[in-house]
Design a protein around this motif. Structure first.
Motif, PDB file in Angstrom:
ATOM      1  N   TYR A  20       0.659  -1.385  -0.041  1.00 23.82           N
ATOM      2  CA  TYR A  20       0.097   0.094  -0.089  1.00 23.82           C
ATOM      3  C   TYR A  20       0.927   1.233   0.026  1.00 23.82           C
ATOM      4  O   TYR A  20       0.601   2.265  -0.749  1.00 23.82           O
ATOM      5  CB  TYR A  20      -1.063  -0.048   1.173  1.00 23.82           C
ATOM      6  CG  TYR A  20      -1.724   1.157   1.138  1.00 23.82           C
ATOM      7  CD1 TYR A  20      -3.055   1.499   0.601  1.00 23.82           C
ATOM      8  CD2 TYR A  20      -1.601   2.318   2.122  1.00 23.82           C
ATOM      9  CE1 TYR A  20      -3.695   2.463   0.530  1.00 23.82           C
ATOM     10  CE2 TYR A  20      -2.211   3.574   2.011  1.00 23.82           C
ATOM     11  CZ  TYR A  20      -3.487   3.482   1.180  1.00 23.82           C
ATOM     12  OH  TYR A  20      -4.136   4.648   1.079  1.00 23.82           O
ATOM     13  N   LEU A  21       1.727   1.417   0.866  1.00 22.93           N
ATOM     14  CA  LEU A  21       2.611   2.540   0.833  1.00 22.93           C
ATOM     15  C   LEU A  21       3.281   2.762  -0.486  1.00 22.93           C
ATOM     16  O   LEU A  21       3.577   3.807  -0.817  1.00 22.93           O
ATOM     17  CB  LEU A  21       3.836   2.197   2.117  1.00 22.93           C
ATOM     18  CG  LEU A  21       3.271   2.458   3.469  1.00 22.93           C
ATOM     19  CD1 LEU A  21       4.372   1.790   4.337  1.00 22.93           C
ATOM     20  CD2 LEU A  21       2.972   3.701   3.805  1.00 22.93           C
ATOM     21  N   LEU A  22       3.969   1.731  -1.156  1.00 19.16           N
ATOM     22  CA  LEU A  22       4.704   1.879  -2.403  1.00 19.16           C
ATOM     23  C   LEU A  22       3.506   2.401  -3.480  1.00 19.16           C
ATOM     24  O   LEU A  22       3.871   3.067  -4.081  1.00 19.16           O
ATOM     25  CB  LEU A  22       5.326   0.630  -2.866  1.00 19.16           C
ATOM     26  CG  LEU A  22       6.435   0.411  -1.908  1.00 19.16           C
ATOM     27  CD1 LEU A  22       7.053  -0.922  -2.398  1.00 19.16           C
ATOM     28  CD2 LEU A  22       7.631   1.570  -1.897  1.00 19.16           C
ATOM     29  N   ARG A  23       2.426   1.816  -3.275  1.00 23.45           N
ATOM     30  CA  ARG A  23       1.170   2.291  -4.520  1.00 23.45           C
ATOM     31  C   ARG A  23       0.746   3.618  -4.213  1.00 23.45           C
ATOM     32  O   ARG A  23       0.454   4.266  -5.331  1.00 23.45           O
ATOM     33  CB  ARG A  23      -0.046   1.073  -4.180  1.00 23.45           C
ATOM     34  CG  ARG A  23      -0.897   1.446  -5.293  1.00 23.45           C
ATOM     35  CD  ARG A  23      -2.036  -0.001  -5.219  1.00 23.45           C
ATOM     36  NE  ARG A  23      -2.577   0.253  -3.809  1.00 23.45           N
ATOM     37  CZ  ARG A  23      -2.393  -0.901  -2.805  1.00 23.45           C
ATOM     38  NH1 ARG A  23      -1.537  -1.967  -3.213  1.00 23.45           N
ATOM     39  NH2 ARG A  23      -3.097  -0.985  -1.973  1.00 23.45           N
ATOM     40  N   THR A  24       0.817   4.166  -2.831  1.00 21.05           N
ATOM     41  CA  THR A  24       0.613   5.390  -2.695  1.00 21.05           C
ATOM     42  C   THR A  24       1.625   6.604  -2.576  1.00 21.05           C
ATOM     43  O   THR A  24       1.723   7.614  -2.050  1.00 21.05           O
ATOM     44  CB  THR A  24      -0.532   5.661  -1.443  1.00 21.05           C
ATOM     45  OG1 THR A  24       0.377   5.073  -0.412  1.00 21.05           O
ATOM     46  CG2 THR A  24      -1.417   4.799  -1.588  1.00 21.05           C
ATOM     47  N   TRP A  25       2.866   6.092  -3.141  1.00 20.86           N
ATOM     48  CA  TRP A  25       3.953   6.950  -3.251  1.00 20.86           C
ATOM     49  C   TRP A  25       4.339   7.456  -4.791  1.00 20.86           C
ATOM     50  O   TRP A  25       4.099   6.744  -5.594  1.00 20.86           O
ATOM     51  CB  TRP A  25       5.366   6.116  -2.748  1.00 20.86           C
ATOM     52  CG  TRP A  25       6.466   7.090  -2.225  1.00 20.86           C
ATOM     53  CD1 TRP A  25       6.903   8.056  -2.607  1.00 20.86           C
ATOM     54  CD2 TRP A  25       6.881   6.457  -0.796  1.00 20.86           C
ATOM     55  NE1 TRP A  25       7.948   8.254  -1.661  1.00 20.86           N
ATOM     56  CE2 TRP A  25       7.881   7.364  -0.601  1.00 20.86           C
ATOM     57  CE3 TRP A  25       6.662   5.423  -0.105  1.00 20.86           C
ATOM     58  CZ2 TRP A  25       8.655   7.176   0.410  1.00 20.86           C
ATOM     59  CZ3 TRP A  25       7.636   5.185   1.076  1.00 20.86           C
ATOM     60  CH2 TRP A  25       8.499   6.327   1.364  1.00 20.86           C
ATOM     61  N   ALA A  37       5.775   8.068  -8.375  1.00 22.01           N
ATOM     62  CA  ALA A  37       6.779   7.271  -8.828  1.00 22.01           C
ATOM     63  C   ALA A  37       8.059   7.939  -8.952  1.00 22.01           C
ATOM     64  O   ALA A  37       9.127   7.263  -8.706  1.00 22.01           O
ATOM     65  CB  ALA A  37       6.274   7.034 -10.300  1.00 22.01           C
ATOM     66  N   ALA A  38       8.189   9.317  -8.986  1.00 21.23           N
ATOM     67  CA  ALA A  38       9.252  10.233  -9.010  1.00 21.23           C
ATOM     68  C   ALA A  38      10.361   9.842  -7.730  1.00 21.23           C
ATOM     69  O   ALA A  38      11.355  10.233  -7.689  1.00 21.23           O
ATOM     70  CB  ALA A  38       9.369  11.399  -9.403  1.00 21.23           C
ATOM     71  N   THR A  39       9.796   9.598  -6.781  1.00 20.03           N
ATOM     72  CA  THR A  39      10.104   9.655  -5.243  1.00 20.03           C
ATOM     73  C   THR A  39      10.287   8.476  -4.491  1.00 20.03           C
ATOM     74  O   THR A  39      10.704   8.185  -3.372  1.00 20.03           O
ATOM     75  CB  THR A  39       9.627  10.711  -4.507  1.00 20.03           C
ATOM     76  OG1 THR A  39       8.323  10.407  -4.129  1.00 20.03           O
ATOM     77  CG2 THR A  39       9.952  12.175  -5.019  1.00 20.03           C
ATOM     78  N   ARG A  40       9.402   7.403  -5.318  1.00 19.86           N
ATOM     79  CA  ARG A  40       9.316   6.229  -4.633  1.00 19.86           C
ATOM     80  C   ARG A  40      10.574   5.068  -4.347  1.00 19.86           C
ATOM     81  O   ARG A  40      11.256   5.024  -5.375  1.00 19.86           O
ATOM     82  CB  ARG A  40       8.258   5.231  -5.622  1.00 19.86           C
ATOM     83  CG  ARG A  40       7.884   4.018  -4.916  1.00 19.86           C
ATOM     84  CD  ARG A  40       6.838   3.182  -5.656  1.00 19.86           C
ATOM     85  NE  ARG A  40       5.817   3.916  -6.082  1.00 19.86           N
ATOM     86  CZ  ARG A  40       5.413   3.941  -7.614  1.00 19.86           C
ATOM     87  NH1 ARG A  40       5.955   3.525  -8.466  1.00 19.86           N
ATOM     88  NH2 ARG A  40       4.458   4.928  -7.755  1.00 19.86           N
ATOM     89  N   PRO A  41      10.872   4.633  -3.177  1.00 16.29           N
ATOM     90  CA  PRO A  41      11.866   3.704  -2.899  1.00 16.29           C
ATOM     91  C   PRO A  41      11.406   2.303  -3.669  1.00 16.29           C
ATOM     92  O   PRO A  41      10.398   2.005  -3.780  1.00 16.29           O
ATOM     93  CB  PRO A  41      12.005   3.694  -1.442  1.00 16.29           C
ATOM     94  CG  PRO A  41      10.664   3.994  -0.757  1.00 16.29           C
ATOM     95  CD  PRO A  41      10.051   5.017  -2.013  1.00 16.29           C
TER      96      PRO A  41
END
Length: 93
Positions: free
Chosen positions: A15-20, A22-26
């Protein structure tokens, strides 16, 4: 913001990655097994309504780490991406 806090409490990396944004997602989220989140206080918000494309949330997330209480204070930036709000980044107090 509240849903992302809940995802940290539950260690819901997907969920955390999906709501981050794309340009700053780890690539991954590192959860500290000694940290237990104990509460969230939303201190301030700017913009972020249906009529905005960006917004901020200032919050204090309370925790205990190895039995010691603490609080993480952040001003988070969000933006709309495809109609959904995503986390961009934040600055810490």
């Amino acid at each position: 913001m509240r849903s992302r806090y809940s995802a940290f409490v539950l260690r819901d990396e997907a969920y955390l990655l999906r709501t981050w944004a794309a340009a700053t997602r780890p690539r991954t989220v590192d959860f500290d097994p000694e940290t237990r989140w104990t509460g969230l206080e939303v201190l301030d918000t700017t913009d972020g309504t249906l009529f905005h494309t960006t917004g901020t949330v200032t919050f204090a997330a309370h925790y205990t780490h190895a039995g010691e209480p603490g609080a993480l204070r952040e001003r988070s930036r969000f933006e709309k991406d495809g109609g959904a709000w995503v986390y961009v980044d934040g600055t810490f107090d």
